[in-house]
Design a protein around this motif. Sequence first.
Motif, PDB file in Angstrom:
ATOM      1  N   LYS A  40      31.042 -28.689 -44.180  1.00  0.00           N
ATOM      2  CA  LYS A  40      30.372 -29.964 -43.924  1.00  0.00           C
ATOM      3  C   LYS A  40      28.940 -29.896 -44.448  1.00  0.00           C
ATOM      4  N   TRP A  49      28.278 -35.602 -40.297  1.00  0.00           N
ATOM      5  CA  TRP A  49      28.085 -35.063 -41.632  1.00  0.00           C
ATOM      6  C   TRP A  49      28.334 -36.166 -42.642  1.00  0.00           C
ATOM      7  N   VAL A  75      31.453 -33.376 -47.857  1.00  0.00           N
ATOM      8  CA  VAL A  75      32.225 -32.155 -47.654  1.00  0.00           C
ATOM      9  C   VAL A  75      32.309 -31.424 -48.989  1.00  0.00           C
ATOM     10  N   TYR A 102      37.594 -32.410 -41.451  1.00  0.00           N
ATOM     11  CA  TYR A 102      36.554 -32.570 -42.472  1.00  0.00           C
ATOM     12  C   TYR A 102      36.563 -33.953 -43.106  1.00  0.00           C
TER      13      TYR A 102
END
Length: 340
Positions: free
Chosen positions: A68, A83, A86, A159
């Motif tokens: 992240k 976040w 990725v 993610y």
Amino acid sequence: ATVTVHDSGGNSATVSVTVSGSSSTGKIPDTGQTTCYNDSAEITCPRPGQDYYGQDANYTINPPSYTKLDSSGNDLPDSATSWVMVRDNVRGFIWEVKTDGGVHDKDDTYNWYDAQNDFIAKLNSAGFAGYSDWWLPGREELRSICDYERYNLAIDTTYFPNTLSPGYWSSSVNCYHWAVDPNNNGCDYTDWTSSRYHVRAVRGEKPSKTFVENYDGTVSDTSTGLMWQQDTARDVQGSYDTMNWGEALAYCEALSLGGHSDWRLPNIKELGSLVDFSSCSNPAIDKSKFPNTVSSKYWSSTTCSSSPSIAWSVFFDSRGDDDGNDKSSYDYVRCVRGGQ
């Protein structure tokens, strides 16, 4: 990184080194499939020499790994709850993370033209995350983050949250415009003017394919590190051979070619990397390097996780699309080795 530098006189100094941007590789991330199957059901993963050995879950090559990132591209711990991007640590690509609202809204859809000339252009104009080199990923780049152990949402939502159907546009065009559906890992060709799909931007060095003929019955892809059987598998009479899925696995495991005996049936991501999107080529492959390719289906080692009696294949006609095929069906075979 912190680096200590020594000179010839025994003196030393510590310096801090920062590397910016992203460095892409040609490695193909593993499919993520860890469950083994026979022709109809889940089984304990077989060992070498046993029936159904050589399927996807028997080989873990380049296991997926993600990090992240915050809005400045700094690494965050896996426990981070917020976040912006990725990083795929296998490929080196930086991926946009979709949000609930704003310019990255998960619900926004576009036709193919606007995906690039509206959304991607908007990100670059605004300098999203400090960069202006975002691009619309190709079909195989999008497929690289699919997880074939999962279905419904075949992606790691730890993610990549806010991932939705019906699919995400790719930049890949041969006779068709392609999108990838995260519901079932499928690669769908569709009408670029009227169909509306989501968009996920990526940045990093755009991949290229370089095939090298080894003149021993094999072809190396220097970008992915894979070595391919150049010819389509043939029977003892020299004719192109078709096999069911179990036979295809056994054939590649037993193959000795080019001085190597570690051949295997390619997984679906590896097999898809052979598709040529440069034209409406039929078959959809580099015919100068793979001249004996049939415009038909070739087996992969990957089972459709939602239907254990079905394995994925690639149809090397002018499209080069995916097809879920009953494992008792007879398809063509091309083996692979390497890739790490």
